[in-house]
Design a protein around this motif. Structure first.
Motif, PDB file in Angstrom:
ATOM      1  N   VAL A  74       0.518   8.408   0.088  1.00 47.80           N
ATOM      2  CA  VAL A  74       1.244   8.112  -1.147  1.00 47.80           C
ATOM      3  C   VAL A  74       2.747   8.162  -0.885  1.00 47.80           C
ATOM      4  O   VAL A  74       3.263   9.146  -0.343  1.00 47.80           O
ATOM      5  N   PHE A  75       3.438   7.102  -1.272  1.00 46.09           N
ATOM      6  CA  PHE A  75       4.901   7.044  -1.194  1.00 46.09           C
ATOM      7  C   PHE A  75       5.440   7.009  -2.617  1.00 46.09           C
ATOM      8  O   PHE A  75       5.035   6.157  -3.414  1.00 46.09           O
ATOM      9  N   CYS A  76       6.342   7.909  -2.936  1.00 43.03           N
ATOM     10  CA  CYS A  76       7.025   7.884  -4.229  1.00 43.03           C
ATOM     11  C   CYS A  76       8.392   7.246  -4.026  1.00 43.03           C
ATOM     12  O   CYS A  76       9.196   7.735  -3.223  1.00 43.03           O
ATOM     13  N   VAL A  77       8.650   6.146  -4.712  1.00 43.04           N
ATOM     14  CA  VAL A  77       9.884   5.380  -4.484  1.00 43.04           C
ATOM     15  C   VAL A  77      10.562   5.061  -5.815  1.00 43.04           C
ATOM     16  O   VAL A  77       9.935   5.110  -6.882  1.00 43.04           O
ATOM     17  N   ASP A  78      11.847   4.695  -5.726  1.00 46.40           N
ATOM     18  CA  ASP A  78      12.549   4.279  -6.935  1.00 46.40           C
ATOM     19  C   ASP A  78      12.453   2.761  -7.096  1.00 46.40           C
ATOM     20  O   ASP A  78      11.806   2.068  -6.305  1.00 46.40           O
ATOM     21  N   SER A  79      13.111   2.234  -8.108  1.00 49.81           N
ATOM     22  CA  SER A  79      12.969   0.816  -8.456  1.00 49.81           C
ATOM     23  C   SER A  79      13.594  -0.130  -7.429  1.00 49.81           C
ATOM     24  O   SER A  79      13.350  -1.337  -7.476  1.00 49.81           O
ATOM     25  N   SER A  80      14.399   0.406  -6.516  1.00 50.32           N
ATOM     26  CA  SER A  80      15.041  -0.462  -5.525  1.00 50.32           C
ATOM     27  C   SER A  80      14.093  -0.894  -4.409  1.00 50.32           C
ATOM     28  O   SER A  80      14.396  -1.805  -3.646  1.00 50.32           O
ATOM     29  N   GLU A  81      12.947  -0.233  -4.292  1.00 51.15           N
ATOM     30  CA  GLU A  81      11.995  -0.539  -3.221  1.00 51.15           C
ATOM     31  C   GLU A  81      10.949  -1.539  -3.699  1.00 51.15           C
ATOM     32  O   GLU A  81      10.504  -1.509  -4.848  1.00 51.15           O
ATOM     33  N   SER A  82      10.542  -2.410  -2.797  1.00 52.65           N
ATOM     34  CA  SER A  82       9.501  -3.397  -3.092  1.00 52.65           C
ATOM     35  C   SER A  82       8.121  -2.758  -2.926  1.00 52.65           C
ATOM     36  O   SER A  82       7.849  -2.111  -1.907  1.00 52.65           O
ATOM     37  N   GLU A  83       7.265  -2.968  -3.936  1.00 57.31           N
ATOM     38  CA  GLU A  83       5.917  -2.404  -3.861  1.00 57.31           C
ATOM     39  C   GLU A  83       5.150  -2.944  -2.654  1.00 57.31           C
ATOM     40  O   GLU A  83       4.525  -2.176  -1.904  1.00 57.31           O
ATOM     41  N   LEU A  84       5.224  -4.254  -2.435  1.00 51.57           N
ATOM     42  CA  LEU A  84       4.498  -4.856  -1.316  1.00 51.57           C
ATOM     43  C   LEU A  84       5.092  -4.426   0.025  1.00 51.57           C
ATOM     44  O   LEU A  84       4.369  -4.244   1.006  1.00 51.57           O
ATOM     45  N   GLY A  85       6.414  -4.261   0.042  1.00 46.46           N
ATOM     46  CA  GLY A  85       7.071  -3.789   1.263  1.00 46.46           C
ATOM     47  C   GLY A  85       6.616  -2.386   1.639  1.00 46.46           C
ATOM     48  O   GLY A  85       6.377  -2.092   2.816  1.00 46.46           O
ATOM     49  N   ILE A  86       6.478  -1.509   0.647  1.00 50.99           N
ATOM     50  CA  ILE A  86       6.030  -0.143   0.909  1.00 50.99           C
ATOM     51  C   ILE A  86       4.557  -0.128   1.309  1.00 50.99           C
ATOM     52  O   ILE A  86       4.152   0.650   2.187  1.00 50.99           O
ATOM     53  N   LEU A  87       3.757  -0.986   0.704  1.00 50.34           N
ATOM     54  CA  LEU A  87       2.346  -1.081   1.120  1.00 50.34           C
ATOM     55  C   LEU A  87       2.251  -1.476   2.597  1.00 50.34           C
ATOM     56  O   LEU A  87       1.424  -0.935   3.342  1.00 50.34           O
ATOM     57  N   ASP A  88       3.093  -2.413   3.008  1.00 46.83           N
ATOM     58  CA  ASP A  88       3.127  -2.807   4.425  1.00 46.83           C
ATOM     59  C   ASP A  88       3.599  -1.642   5.297  1.00 46.83           C
ATOM     60  O   ASP A  88       3.086  -1.444   6.409  1.00 46.83           O
ATOM     61  N   LEU A  89       4.565  -0.875   4.803  1.00 42.11           N
ATOM     62  CA  LEU A  89       5.075   0.271   5.563  1.00 42.11           C
ATOM     63  C   LEU A  89       3.978   1.322   5.751  1.00 42.11           C
ATOM     64  O   LEU A  89       3.853   1.904   6.841  1.00 42.11           O
ATOM     65  N   ILE A  90       3.197   1.561   4.710  1.00 43.60           N
ATOM     66  CA  ILE A  90       2.073   2.501   4.833  1.00 43.60           C
ATOM     67  C   ILE A  90       1.093   2.009   5.887  1.00 43.60           C
ATOM     68  O   ILE A  90       0.596   2.779   6.714  1.00 43.60           O
ATOM     69  N   GLN A  91       0.832   0.700   5.872  1.00 41.98           N
ATOM     70  CA  GLN A  91      -0.084   0.117   6.849  1.00 41.98           C
ATOM     71  C   GLN A  91       0.444   0.305   8.277  1.00 41.98           C
ATOM     72  O   GLN A  91      -0.302   0.659   9.189  1.00 41.98           O
ATOM     73  N   VAL A  92       1.747   0.091   8.465  1.00 46.08           N
ATOM     74  CA  VAL A  92       2.363   0.281   9.787  1.00 46.08           C
ATOM     75  C   VAL A  92       2.250   1.744  10.218  1.00 46.08           C
ATOM     76  O   VAL A  92       1.926   2.041  11.380  1.00 46.08           O
ATOM     77  N   PHE A  93       2.505   2.672   9.299  1.00 47.30           N
ATOM     78  CA  PHE A  93       2.412   4.102   9.585  1.00 47.30           C
ATOM     79  C   PHE A  93       1.005   4.477  10.032  1.00 47.30           C
ATOM     80  O   PHE A  93       0.814   5.148  11.062  1.00 47.30           O
ATOM     81  N   VAL A  94       0.007   4.015   9.293  1.00 42.59           N
ATOM     82  CA  VAL A  94      -1.384   4.354   9.613  1.00 42.59           C
ATOM     83  C   VAL A  94      -1.812   3.718  10.934  1.00 42.59           C
ATOM     84  O   VAL A  94      -2.463   4.364  11.765  1.00 42.59           O
ATOM     85  N   GLU A  95      -1.432   2.472  11.158  1.00 44.96           N
ATOM     86  CA  GLU A  95      -1.803   1.806  12.411  1.00 44.96           C
ATOM     87  C   GLU A  95      -1.115   2.462  13.612  1.00 44.96           C
ATOM     88  O   GLU A  95      -1.706   2.552  14.696  1.00 44.96           O
ATOM     89  N   THR A  96       0.126   2.930  13.422  1.00 45.90           N
ATOM     90  CA  THR A  96       0.827   3.637  14.492  1.00 45.90           C
ATOM     91  C   THR A  96       0.123   4.953  14.808  1.00 45.90           C
ATOM     92  O   THR A  96      -0.073   5.310  15.979  1.00 45.90           O
ATOM     93  N   THR A 132      10.138  -1.052  10.914  1.00 47.03           N
ATOM     94  CA  THR A 132       8.814  -1.484  10.464  1.00 47.03           C
ATOM     95  C   THR A 132       8.045  -2.198  11.568  1.00 47.03           C
ATOM     96  O   THR A 132       6.900  -2.591  11.359  1.00 47.03           O
ATOM     97  N   ASN A 133       8.682  -2.349  12.731  1.00 48.94           N
ATOM     98  CA  ASN A 133       8.030  -3.011  13.859  1.00 48.94           C
ATOM     99  C   ASN A 133       7.228  -1.970  14.643  1.00 48.94           C
ATOM    100  O   ASN A 133       7.794  -1.085  15.292  1.00 48.94           O
ATOM    101  N   MET A 134       5.903  -2.085  14.601  1.00 47.95           N
ATOM    102  CA  MET A 134       5.051  -1.080  15.224  1.00 47.95           C
ATOM    103  C   MET A 134       5.247  -1.017  16.736  1.00 47.95           C
ATOM    104  O   MET A 134       5.185   0.055  17.337  1.00 47.95           O
ATOM    105  N   THR A 135       5.492  -2.151  17.376  1.00 46.49           N
ATOM    106  CA  THR A 135       5.701  -2.180  18.820  1.00 46.49           C
ATOM    107  C   THR A 135       6.919  -1.348  19.212  1.00 46.49           C
ATOM    108  O   THR A 135       6.882  -0.575  20.178  1.00 46.49           O
ATOM    109  N   GLU A 136       8.020  -1.489  18.438  1.00 46.42           N
ATOM    110  CA  GLU A 136       9.229  -0.709  18.704  1.00 46.42           C
ATOM    111  C   GLU A 136       8.970   0.782  18.523  1.00 46.42           C
ATOM    112  O   GLU A 136       9.429   1.611  19.320  1.00 46.42           O
TER     113      GLU A 136
END
Length: 203
Positions: A74-96, A132-136
């Protein structure tokens, strides 16, 4: 901006917590409990973001989450963050995590908490998204692992060899003291001559 990152299991037990705004320990526990209650009661077929709880900021903040097997991320974010962008970030975190631990599970988050925090810090720092680049991210983690291995033999030593070394330490210390020949060294100590005034004192 990201206000908090919470990972807890299906029973609400926290496995990773990272707050980017100060809350005392009691408030953090209440936020985790409230967030779990909000997220866990949602069906799997509904969207993955909702309004934040009253303790974390209410309507001004959003809870964006993904549910994997026994864990909620779960990520708690303010209105400046994109919902889809954070969903992708969670996916990158889990895959890493999955790459680093080879099929990550809940126990990995418990027993390797330092490494999990290090991985998270490669993605997010101070509430801001860094990478957000998993390879990096994996490249940096591998570089860190190489540095840890090069730091010294104790990092790669097995627990049994470390215990053996510690057990032998008292014996080595006793042997070193015996070889010092302390009585002779005490005899060889030369004290400075006392001033004549002190020698002439009569009691």
């Amino acid at each position: 901006m990201i206000k908090a990152i919470l990972v807890f299991n299906n029973h609400g037990k926290p496995r990773l917590t990272k707050f980017y705004q100060y809350f005392n320990e009691e408030m953090q526990q209440q936020i985790i409990k409230e967030t779990f209650q909000l997220v866990s009661k949602r069906d799997d077929n509904v969207c993955n973001f909702l309004e934040g709880g009253s303790l974390i900021g209410g309507a001004d903040y959003k809870l964006i989450y993904r549910h994997y097997a026994t864990l909620y991320f779960v990520f708690c974010v303010d209105s400046s963050e994109s919902e889809l962008g954070i969903l992708d970030l969670i996916q990158v975190f889990v895959e890493t995590l999955d790459k680093c631990f080879e099929n990550v599970c809940e126990l990995d988050l418990i027993f390797h908490v330092d490494k999990v925090h290090y991985i998270l810090n490669e993605l997010v720092m101070g509430g801001m998204v860094l990478e957000t680049n998993m390879t990096e991210i994996i490249t940096r983690i591998e570089d860190q692992n190489k540095l840890e291995k090069q730091e010294g033999p104790y990092n790669s030593a097995s627990p049994s060899s470390l215990r053996a070394g510690l057990a032998a330490a008292p014996a080595r210390a006793v042997s070193a003291v015996k070889s010092m020949n302390l009585p002779q060294q005490i005899k060889d100590i030369k004290l400075p001559d006392l001033p004549a005034a002190i020698k002439d004192l009569k009691f």
